[in-house]
Design an enzyme around this catalytic site. Structure first.
Site, PDB file in Angstrom:
ATOM      1  N   CYS A 168       8.644   1.564  -5.009  1.00 39.44           N
ATOM      2  CA  CYS A 168       9.062   2.277  -6.214  1.00 39.44           C
ATOM      3  C   CYS A 168       8.027   3.324  -6.595  1.00 39.44           C
ATOM      4  O   CYS A 168       7.040   3.031  -7.270  1.00 39.44           O
ATOM      5  CB  CYS A 168       9.282   1.292  -7.358  1.00 39.44           C
ATOM      6  SG  CYS A 168       9.820   2.094  -8.877  1.00 39.44           S
ATOM      7  N   CYS A 171       7.606   3.807 -10.300  1.00 43.33           N
ATOM      8  CA  CYS A 171       6.803   2.773 -10.969  1.00 43.33           C
ATOM      9  C   CYS A 171       5.316   2.969 -10.688  1.00 43.33           C
ATOM     10  O   CYS A 171       4.476   2.831 -11.567  1.00 43.33           O
ATOM     11  CB  CYS A 171       7.148   1.370 -10.479  1.00 43.33           C
ATOM     12  SG  CYS A 171       8.880   1.015 -10.245  1.00 43.33           S
ATOM     13  N   ASP A 172       4.979   3.232  -9.450  1.00 43.47           N
ATOM     14  CA  ASP A 172       3.578   3.108  -9.024  1.00 43.47           C
ATOM     15  C   ASP A 172       2.894   4.421  -8.643  1.00 43.47           C
ATOM     16  O   ASP A 172       1.672   4.453  -8.488  1.00 43.47           O
ATOM     17  CB  ASP A 172       3.498   2.176  -7.789  1.00 43.47           C
ATOM     18  CG  ASP A 172       3.964   0.762  -8.123  1.00 43.47           C
ATOM     19  OD1 ASP A 172       3.851   0.373  -9.295  1.00 43.47           O
ATOM     20  OD2 ASP A 172       4.441   0.056  -7.217  1.00 43.47           O
TER      21      ASP A 172
END
Ligand code: NDP
Length: 350
Positions: A168, A171-172
């Site tokens: 992701c 997300c990261d």
């Protein structure tokens, strides 16, 4: 006696549904999943995909700041001790999920740490069976079991999850370990294009590793990625191994040519992003709820969370292969709670 609402799943969708249904005095039961090796391997442990990530910077309401005191005071001690020490700023995925779980529990949500292994939705009340051998009757059900990212299945991928291996980018991607460093994205679909384009804001160069000589992605997304000067494509290549150390996490990948399998190449990188699709967690439904052509539970009424079974609602990534964000999952969890509440009232189950 039959439960009024059973919520299956414990990601943002499940907890949002639990918070809303408990505040509506529906006394919901959440079946949060089991802590077992099979779920660990599949990436389907309780608390969902967010529990597999590190910092969360895009969930509204959680700006960076020292949350230690708040977390210490709001999470039960026995659960808190298993959470990594909070030496950084902001909130992490597991912390955010524990906070949502606690918020639901505070309103009286009952929680069962078990998997639903089978359902019978053909008659009413619905019948649910758990892995632990319980049989539960439910007047309404909210399916919020999420989806899991596909990985290649390499042992080295597993070893470096949260240490450079991710599925992701949104997300990261902005984490410090990826800043101005070479990154690898594997896949050739829209997700890979999107992830690579997003990651190019942070890392450089971003290699897209694809097993064929043309992308599956839509033209516009492929063109956008190809036009980005920070993105390079490694065509006809597969990942042989993710390379790294326990201290540094990911340090590179070994590629193998798919046209000449004798040929390998090592690429230095600090991040490895799998973008080879997701799989919705629907096995336990055994085909009793309609799914779309990609296997995601189908919402059958526009802008509602109804499914093909009257009284069964779906929320979050199990029914959404498009947005796939914690905030959108929580949003549809809230919608499912309101839909279930109205459905129960309309049927006279109050
Ligand atoms: P896709 O199934 O479209 O693509 C998966 C990619 O991963 C393919 O290129 C495939 O290669 C590759 N792949 C699969 N398995 C392996 C493997 N074992 N080893 C190496 N490569 C592998 O999934 P996406 O997640 O990209 O997209 C899912 C859906 O979501 C699509 O409908 C897409 O359009 C949509 N989407 C839309 C977005 C947007 O419009 N903004 C953004 C992201 C997704 P191969 O091509 O050789 O099969």
């Amino acid at each position: 006696m039959a439960e009024k609402v059973v919520i299956i799943g414990s990601g943002p969708a499940g907890w949002a549904a639990a918070i809303y249904t408990s505040r509506a005095s529906l006394d919901p039961l959440v079946i949060e999943g089991a802590f077992n090796e099979e779920n660990r391997q599949k990436g389907t442990l309780p608390l969902g995909q967010l529990a597999l990530t590190t910092e969360v910077e895009n969930y509204p309401g959680f700006p960076s700041g020292d949350m230690t005191a708040y977390l210490d005071g709001s999470i039960d001690k026995p659960r808190r001790q298993y959470m990594a020490p909070h030496e950084k700023q902001g909130v992490s995925g597991p912390e955010l999920m524990e906070l949502m779980r606690q918020q639901a529990a505070n309103f009286g949500t009952r929680i069962k740490t078990d998997d639903v292994s089978a359902v019978d939705l053909s008659s009413h009340p619905f019948q649910l069976k758990t892995l632990g051998g319980e049989e539960i009757e439910a007047l309404s059900v909210i399916i919020a079991t999420g989806a899991r990212a596909n990985y290649l299945g390499l042992e080295s991928e597993d070893r470096f999850k949260n240490m450079g291996v991710s599925a992701c980018a949104v997300c990261d991607g902005a984490l410090p370990r990826f800043r101005d460093k070479p990154l690898v994205v594997i896949g050739g679909g829209d997700s890979a294009m999107e992830e690579a384009t997003y990651l190019a804001k942070f890392g450089s160069p971003v290699y897209i590793v694809h097993r064929r000589s043309e992308f599956r992605a839509s033209k516009i997304m492929a063109q956008r990625a190809l036009a980005n000067e920070k993105i390079q494509v490694k065509w006809n290549s597969s990942i042989d191994e993710v390379l790294g150390t326990d201290e540094a996490g990911v340090t590179g990948v070994r590629l193998r040519s798919t046209t000449d399998t004798e040929q390998t190449e090592e690429l230095e990188c600090s991040g490895y992003f799998a973008a080879i699709g997701h799989t919705p967690n629907t096995d336990f439904l055994a085909g009793q709820v309609e799914v779309n052509e990609k296997g995601y539970v189908r919402w059958t009424v526009a802008a509602r969370t109804n499914t093909s079974v009257d009284g069964v609602f779906a929320a979050g990534d199990v029914a959404d292969d498009n947005y796939r964000q914690a905030i959108t999952a929580a949003g549809t969890g809230c919608m499912a709670a309101l839909d279930a509440e109205r459905w129960l009232a309309a049927k006279g189950f109050e």
